[in-house]
Design a protein around this motif. Structure first.
Motif, short mmCIF file in Angstrom:
data_model
loop_
_atom_site.label_atom_id
_atom_site.label_comp_id
_atom_site.label_asym_id
_atom_site.label_seq_id
_atom_site.Cartn_x
_atom_site.Cartn_y
_atom_site.Cartn_z
N SER A 170 0.83 -1.48 0.03
CA SER A 170 0.00 0.09 0.21
C SER A 170 0.87 1.11 0.28
CB SER A 170 -1.40 -0.18 1.61
OG SER A 170 -0.23 0.08 2.46
N LYS A 171 2.19 0.98 -0.32
CA LYS A 171 3.14 2.10 -0.32
C LYS A 171 4.16 2.27 -0.65
CE LYS A 171 4.15 4.38 3.74
NZ LYS A 171 4.82 4.50 4.74
N ALA A 172 4.72 3.00 -2.07
CA ALA A 172 5.47 2.73 -3.37
C ALA A 172 6.50 3.67 -3.41
CB ALA A 172 4.54 2.12 -4.09
N LEU A 173 8.10 4.38 -3.70
CA LEU A 173 8.58 4.99 -3.90
C LEU A 173 8.89 4.98 -5.14
CD1 LEU A 173 10.29 7.28 -3.28
CD2 LEU A 173 12.84 5.52 -3.21
N VAL A 174 8.14 5.85 -5.95
CA VAL A 174 8.06 5.94 -7.92
C VAL A 174 9.29 7.06 -8.45
CG1 VAL A 174 6.85 6.19 -9.53
CG2 VAL A 174 5.37 5.49 -7.25
N ASP A 175 10.01 5.75 -9.20
CA ASP A 175 11.04 7.43 -9.62
C ASP A 175 11.08 7.21 -10.35
OD1 ASP A 175 11.18 4.51 -10.65
OD2 ASP A 175 13.24 4.77 -10.12
N LYS A 176 9.35 7.22 -11.79
CA LYS A 176 9.26 7.72 -12.97
C LYS A 176 8.83 9.13 -13.42
CE LYS A 176 10.87 3.43 -13.88
NZ LYS A 176 12.04 3.54 -15.36
N PHE A 177 8.81 10.34 -12.10
CA PHE A 177 8.21 11.33 -12.83
C PHE A 177 8.97 12.23 -13.17
CE2 PHE A 177 6.55 10.04 -8.59
CZ PHE A 177 4.63 9.35 -9.02
N THR A 178 8.87 13.74 -13.61
CA THR A 178 9.45 13.79 -14.50
C THR A 178 9.87 15.57 -14.14
OG1 THR A 178 8.63 13.78 -16.17
CG2 THR A 178 9.27 15.91 -16.29
N PRO A 179 11.05 15.81 -13.85
CA PRO A 179 11.79 16.94 -12.96
C PRO A 179 11.56 17.81 -13.39
CG PRO A 179 13.78 14.88 -13.92
CD PRO A 179 12.28 15.01 -14.24
N ASP A 180 11.72 19.15 -12.30
CA ASP A 180 10.75 20.45 -13.21
C ASP A 180 9.38 20.45 -13.41
OD1 ASP A 180 11.24 23.26 -12.70
OD2 ASP A 180 12.90 23.05 -14.46
N SER A 181 8.70 19.93 -13.43
CA SER A 181 7.35 20.06 -13.65
C SER A 181 6.45 19.55 -13.05
CB SER A 181 7.58 18.63 -15.13
OG SER A 181 8.27 19.00 -16.27
N THR A 182 5.07 19.82 -13.45
CA THR A 182 3.88 19.27 -12.90
C THR A 182 3.47 18.15 -13.18
OG1 THR A 182 3.13 21.73 -12.55
CG2 THR A 182 1.35 20.39 -11.95
N ASN A 183 3.29 17.05 -12.15
CA ASN A 183 3.00 15.83 -12.27
C ASN A 183 2.04 15.67 -12.00
OD1 ASN A 183 5.78 13.93 -13.18
ND2 ASN A 183 6.31 15.57 -11.85
N PRO A 234 22.49 16.82 -23.81
CA PRO A 234 21.76 16.34 -23.15
C PRO A 234 20.27 16.56 -24.09
CG PRO A 234 23.39 17.59 -21.64
CD PRO A 234 23.57 18.46 -23.26
N LEU A 235 19.79 14.92 -24.11
CA LEU A 235 18.57 14.97 -24.58
C LEU A 235 17.45 14.92 -23.40
CD1 LEU A 235 16.85 14.35 -26.81
CD2 LEU A 235 17.01 11.83 -26.25
N LEU A 236 17.72 15.53 -22.15
CA LEU A 236 16.81 15.64 -20.59
C LEU A 236 17.92 16.52 -20.34
CD1 LEU A 236 15.60 12.19 -20.27
CD2 LEU A 236 14.29 13.93 -21.17
N THR A 237 17.16 18.48 -20.23
CA THR A 237 18.30 18.21 -19.50
C THR A 237 18.00 18.27 -17.96
OG1 THR A 237 16.60 20.47 -20.01
CG2 THR A 237 18.73 20.56 -21.26
N ASN A 238 16.73 18.44 -17.73
CA ASN A 238 16.06 18.21 -15.95
C ASN A 238 16.01 19.00 -15.53
OD1 ASN A 238 15.00 15.19 -17.11
ND2 ASN A 238 17.00 14.18 -15.86
N GLY A 239 15.72 20.91 -15.89
CA GLY A 239 15.85 21.81 -15.67
C GLY A 239 16.92 22.36 -16.82
N LYS A 240 17.48 24.12 -16.06
CA LYS A 240 17.79 25.03 -16.69
C LYS A 240 19.66 24.71 -16.74
CE LYS A 240 18.52 29.81 -16.87
NZ LYS A 240 18.49 30.97 -16.22
N LEU A 241 19.56 24.32 -18.06
CA LEU A 241 20.69 23.41 -18.18
C LEU A 241 21.64 25.14 -17.91
CD1 LEU A 241 22.92 20.99 -18.99
CD2 LEU A 241 22.99 22.04 -21.18
N ARG A 242 22.89 24.79 -17.30
CA ARG A 242 24.30 25.91 -16.97
C ARG A 242 25.47 26.40 -17.96
NH1 ARG A 242 22.63 28.42 -11.09
NH2 ARG A 242 20.21 28.14 -10.83
#
Length: 1257
Positions: free
Chosen positions: A867-880, A931-939
């Protein structure tokens, strides 16, 4: 080629031979032991007959003949028998029966008597067949059959054959694999078909004589065939028809054919062997009559042995027959006597050795009589194989003959000894000879004289003896291992007691031919390419050719398309086959010598098909035996045993796939109620062989099934059914007729009863049971049954379930507990009740997506008991967004409530690619993709590097300065060691830190070495960008780009610039890591010439120049050669004034067109047929459009078409071919211009303006 001809010497030689006396020597005589003549029949032309006898000698010999051991007086036969003038040859113009007999010729002069071969002369004949009526014979379809022939007598023995004679008299030949002729003339049918009955033709036996060139037609047979009652049962095992005698004899050098004729249906196949081994077929040893006979041409002693034919057709037991072949031989010489010319007091020897089977007896003849009858000579020693005469005297001159005889025949040769007294005569003088060093050469000097002259060779006044010089028996000089110093003139000196003779010759020595690149042995698999390489050198003055031989025979490249000879003399063989295996020789040759080198090609192919040697059938197994038939140069690894059955006759299954190569038998288990045949396949590293011939059939009795169906399961396809499935059993497992499945099932509840159903379609593998409750457990059995009963093993009971339905309950209280990172978060929910699943509970599905991308939903599967889980498929820097649902094997349940949350930035993924291009010996030019996925603002990016030594890495270092521009995609990495391998890393970073690592390995270039010229770097390129001005001066940032497509991009760069026209360049600082340089202090309104210089060591290469103008508001790029006129003030003013004048002229033109005088355009248009002006008021001349585009805006229905000129349009007036101007009333005069109608409206307006300006002038 190098010899000179000496006409004088030849003339003297001919003269000397013309006066030398000698005994007779037979030059022409009968070759065969038997000769045939043909007596002319009534009405035939006479058949001329000749018995040859010619001899040479001095004085010319006289001839006489004996017949049947008595003197033959041919003159007593009138003119019918004559002797050719100057010869002993007899010509018989009208042969008769009495000419039969044994003939022998003698040639005689004062020095001896020569004897010819003895020949038996007989008459050839071919008698007629006995007169017989046409006979009708009957044969049964499918069975063997024989047509017997009684050939007529004749000599030589007639050739007998069969043919088809039509009722109209026509003749057809017979050539059929089922029909074979035996040596006695009988025609054997291996099996009879209904088509062998000929309604319009008879089978006729015929005999022919090759010598007489005629044939006789004999007994005729009309064949009728009784058809078989059942074609399917038309099978007959091999039946012996005709086999050669068990003990056959062949004569050496002649042809022998042994027969093994068997009948049966299907047509039997015959396999021959010799002494238990397969026969190597060749042009000399072949099969005849479609394999039913074995033919040996030119028999030799090695052909003796036991020949076996094995015959089979799959319809019965294999048959075999053995013929023992013995070889006899008519006598033949192994050492022949030769004529001898010798001088008095010398010793001569005649040798004669012969062989034959039986061993021949050797007898000597002297002057036509047995030597025992010759006068005694104490100086003559006679033995079985030799005659020696010592201390020759003139009276010893005479003829001697050697006769070797056994029961099969004889061989005879007549020679002579001629005792002479002659001075030396050089028959063949030395000429101009040429050779190469390190070879042997013979300088010819053949000398004749009696006694035999003494020969010596002289060069430079010295006699040549011993060492590398050898005087041969003939007088010629052999020089071994010739040296360049051997070149020069040689003298041949001959001398005996009657005189002396000399002759001169010359020797030229060239350099010998040598192979410089030898071919090497090659081993390939069939179908692959094989290449041999070869090169050679020779004396420069001798043309060199290089050829290829295969097994000592020249390769015909025109006939062998797979063989190719390249320009570098290499030999290439494509699509190799096993027969290409052998020795390949590279032959380099000049006209004087040759050199060769050989290599072996081994082409490995799949093995030959094995030969089945036996099949032993038992109740439930069979034993298979075989013999390998050759591995084709690659050892056999293992054998595969295959079988097929009457159930699947076209399909072969593997009984065993790994029978060891040392085993030649195998036991195969068989199922009941089956007909099995077997075959064997050999496998080596190349691949499998073709299958062997199949074995005879083995049959097994019926039994109950040995097993039940496999893979039994029960599973509903709909909520209200149960589907029971199993794997259908192949026919080979049925074990008896009337095979079917017995399916049983019941609910797994107390008191439930078994239900049964029999399925008689053995190929069916499922049963659907409708109207069942949703998702209930069942007990299931599937049993195999045939006419003998149920399977011999207990049936297994399996569990199954009826169909599933959709879950009815959604998880409650789905909520977010904690956001762990940009990609992971902890969520929880309330579990659903087991009853709501209505099927096998498989767990939960969490669905997630991001705002704006609702169609791209990710699913995460969770176990059922959580009844509980750690989910690691979310998208960073976004409304999920996320929701959860339960699921079974078929359906998803209803979804839970949807939760929404924002994730923080994450770290980037790896760059998509990274490339390193060496720049000299100490730097790389790096390029990468974002990078294909920057997962935020690339600096930006960080670059690390480390030295690689074997499998170890040295300390990691970071490139400075760091790259803070996220859009940068290239950078220089400098300060590296030459000729060193580096591992280069790059990572992007956001405010959360560095992303995933991406690395490559590359090696820097070699360091410069003294004395080695380093080429110039490739030409670089550059661009620039404006920077803010400083203190009123312009500033520019120059970016250079190394030429990474070349081999030398350079290791470092700098910028040089100067004011346009100045002679001195200003140089910027060398840039080590950066790919740019900033240049300031550029004065406004001045033009500067910029270049980028690529540097590698002492070598530099400049880029093309770019002109940059400084200004207060920045910089402007200008192309080279621009003089700045475009920016001059006076030029801008001139352009403005010109624009004003053009605008004024356009206004005047418009006013003229709308208010000017009348132009008689309307009348001109009417004259040309245009009447499409509207019936309305106004000035029609000026209300119509001036170009086709304006006209095109009218309604289509308003257009009226009439004859008109393609050029009659106001818009087309212009630079025509005729004068154009205004008349007194303001209308145009002259013809319209000839411009095309496709001009744009702007061009037309400009043309009109131009005409108006000319008119105003």
């Amino acid at each position: 080629m190098w010899r000179s001809s000496f006409i004088l010497v030849v003339a003297l030689t001919v003269t000397s031979y013309a006066i030398i006396h000698s005994p007779p020597r037979i030059t022409k005589q009968p070759i065969a032991e038997e000769m045939l003549f043909q007596v002319a029949q009534f009405g035939d032309t006479e058949k001329l007959f000749i018995i040859e006898c010619e001899a040479e000698g001095e004085p010319a010999p006289k001839y006489r003949w004996i017949k049947n051991g008595k003197h033959f007086d041919f003159t007593a036969y009138d003119d019918r028998i004559t002797q050719q003038p100057g010869r002993g040859t007899l010509t018989i113009t009208k042969p008769r029966d009495e000419d039969l007999g044994q003939y022998q010729c003698f040639a005689e002069n004062e020095h001896g008597i020569a004897t010819s071969n003895s020949v038996f002369v007989r008459k050839s004949e071919l008698n007629n067949f006995k007169d017989e009526d046409i006979v009708t014979q009957e044969a049964d379809e499918g069975k063997p059959f024989k047509l017997q022939c009684q050939p007529p007598d004749g000599w030589p023995k007639p050739n007998v054959y069969w043919m088809l004679q039509t009722t109209t008299g026509g003749i057809k030949t017979i050539n059929n694999s089922r029909m074979t002729l035996d040596p006695e003339g009988n025609l054997w049918f291996s099996n009879v078909t209904r088509y062998d009955a000929q309604e319009d033709a008879y089978y006729a036996c015929a005999a022919s004589s090759a010598f007489r060139n005629e044939y006789k037609l004999g007994n005729r047979v009309l064949l009728k065939v009784n058809p078989a009652s059942n074609a399917a049962q038309n099978r007959f095992p091999p039946t012996k028809q005709y086999v050669s005698r068990r003990n056959e004899v062949a004569l050496r050098g002649q042809k022998i054919e042994i027969f093994c004729i068997y009948g049966g249906t299907p047509l039997p196949q015959t396999v021959w062997s010799k002494n238990g081994k397969p026969i190597a077929w060749s042009d000399r040893i072949t099969q005849g009559n479609y394999g039913k006979s074995l033919v040996i041409r030119h028999t030799n002693l090695d052909d003796k042995g036991s020949y076996t034919c094995d015959v089979s057709n799959g319809a019965g037991q294999q048959q075999s027959a053995t013929i023992n072949l013995d070889i006899k031989a008519i006598p033949y010489f192994t050492v022949e006597p030769e004529p001898v010319n010798a001088a008095e007091e010398e010793t001569i020897e005649f040798k004669c050795e012969a062989s034959g089977i039986p061993e021949p007896a050797i007898k000597w003849i002297h002057n036509g009589k047995p030597i025992e009858e010759a006068a005694p000579n104490p100086r003559r020693i006679v033995s079985k194989n030799k005659i020696i005469i010592r201390n020759l005297e003139k009276k010893d001159t005479g003829n001697y003959g050697c006769n070797a005889t056994n029961a099969l025949g004889y061989v005879y040769k007549d020679v002579y000894v001629n005792v002479l007294a002659l001075p030396p005569e050089i028959e063949e003088a030395p000429g101009k000879e040429a050779t190469v060093d390190l070879r042997d050469i013979t300088l010819n000097c053949k000398v004749f004289g009696a006694p035999k002259p003494k020969i010596k060779w002289i060069r430079n006044g010295q006699e040549l003896t011993g060492g590398r010089y050898e005087i041969q028996e003939s007088g010629s000089l052999l020089i071994k291992q010739v040296l360049f110093g051997d070149a020069g003139e040689y003298i041949c000196h001959a001398e005996n007691k009657f005189g002396k003779k000399e002759a001169n010759g010359t020797l030229i020595v060239y350099e010998h031919t040598k192979i410089t690149e030898t071919p090497i042995d090659y081993e390939v698999v069939a179908k692959q390419l094989a290449t041999f390489r070869c090169n050679a050198v020779s004396d420069p003055s001798l043309p060199l050719t290089i050829e290829w031989l295969f097994n000592d025979e020249p390769i015909d490249f025109d006939a062998q398309a797979r063989f190719t000879k390249s320009s570098d003399h290499s030999l290439t063989i494509s699509d190799t086959i096993e027969l290409d295996s052998g020795t390949y020789t590279c032959l380099a040759s000049t006209e004087l010598d040759s050199a060769q080198a050989s290599a072996t090609l081994t082409v490995q192919d799949a093995p030959n098909a094995p030969k089945l040697t036996g099949t032993e059938c038992y109740e439930d197994y069979a034993k298979i035996s075989w013999e390998p038939q050759g591995d084709n140069r690659s050892p056999i690894l293992y054998f595969i045993i295959q079988y097929n059955t009457s159930f699947t006759p076209a399909t072969w299954a593997d009984a065993s796939t790994q029978v060891p190569a040392t085993d030649f038998s195998y036991t195969v288990d068989m199922s009941p109620w089956g007909n099995y045949t077997f075959r064997v396949i050999a496998v080596n590293k190349v691949g499998p062989s073709a299958p062997s011939e199949h074995s005879d059939s083995c049959s097994t009795p019926p039994k109950v099934p040995a097993k039940n169906p496999d893979n039994v399961e029960g599973k509903g396809t709909e909520p209200n059914n149960l589907v029971i499935k199993w794997s259908p059993m192949p026919e080979i497992d049925h074990n008896a007729p009337q095979f079917h499945y017995r399916v049983s099932w019941k609910r797994d509840v107390a008191g439930a009863e078994w239900q049964k159903r029999d399925i008689h379609d053995w190929q069916k593998g499922e049963l659907l049971i409708p109207d069942q409750p949703t998702f209930q457990r069942y007990k299931i059995r599937v049993q195999a049954v045939n006419e003998k009963g149920e399977a011999a093993v207990a049936v297994k009971e399996v569990e199954g379930y009826s169909g599933e339905d959709k879950p009815t309950e959604a998880p409650q209280n789905f909520s977010l507990h904690q956001i762990v990172s940009g990609t992971s978060a902890m969520v929880s929910w309330n579990e659903v009740s087991p009853e709501s699943i209505r099927g096998h509970f498989r767990g939960y599905k969490i669905q997630t997506w991001v705002e704006g991308d609702e169609d791209n939903v990710k699913e995460i599967l969770m176990k059922s008991q959580t009844s509980k889980a750690l989910v690691d498929k979310f998208t960073p820097d976004s409304t999920n967004y996320a929701r959860i649902m339960a699921f079974n094997d078929r359906f998803n349940g209803p979804p839970s409530n949807t939760i929404q949350f924002d994730t923080p930035e994450g770290v980037p993924s790896t760059v998509q690619s990274l490339q390193a291009y060496p720049m000299g010996s100490s730097a790389f030019w790096l390029t990468w993709k974002r990078p294909l996925l920057t997962n935020g603002k690339l600096r930006g990016y960080r670059i690390y590097y480390e030295i690689v030594k074997g499998t170890e890495l040295e300390a990691r270092q970071e490139r400075e300065p760091r790259i803070e521009n996220p859009d940068q995609k290239s950078a220089k990495l400098a300060g590296l060691k030459p000729n060193t391998k580096y591992r280069i890393h790059i990572v992007g970073f956001t405010k959360m830190g560095e992303g995933e690592d991406y690395y490559i390995e590359a090696t820097t270039g070699a360091a410069r070495t003294d004395g080695i010229i380093i080429p110039k770097p490739d030409v670089p390129s550059f661009d620039y960008e404006q920077l803010p001005s400083e203190n009123g001066y312009s500033k520019v940032k120059v970016h250079w780009r190394p030429n990474i497509s070349g081999d030398k991009p350079g290791s470092q760069f700098y910028v040089k610039y100067r004011e346009q026209g100045a002679s001195t360049w200003l140089k910027g600082d060398d840039r080590i890591n950066e790919d740019f340089a900033e240049v300031g202090g550029l004065e406004s309104d001045k033009v500067y010439e910029f270049r980028v210089v690529s540097v590698d060591g002492d070598e530099q290469t400049e880029s093309a120049s770019k002109l940059i103008e400084g200004s207060s508001d920045g910089v402007r790029i200008r192309p080279p050669g621009d003089n700045g006129i475009a920016t001059a003030g006076w030029f801008i003013g001139m352009l403005l004034a010109l624009a004003f004048l053009i605008l004024l002229l356009v206004i005047i033109c418009i006013i003229k067109r709308n208010r000017g005088g009348k132009y008689d355009v309307h009348d001109r248009e009417l004259a040309n047929g245009r009447q499409d002006y509207p019936d309305e008021g106004g000035f029609h001349e000026y209300s119509q459009p001036l170009d086709n585009k304006s006209q095109g805006r009218q309604s289509l229905s308003s257009q009226k078409h009439g004859p008109e000129s393609d050029t009659d349009s106001m818009a087309e007036y212009g630079d025509g071919d005729t004068e154009t101007g205004m008349n007194e009333d303001g209308s145009f005069i002259g013809q319209y211009g000839r411009k095309g109608k496709q001009q744009s409206s702007n061009n037309q307006a400009f043309a009109t303006l131009f005409i108006l300006r000319r008119s105003i002038r």
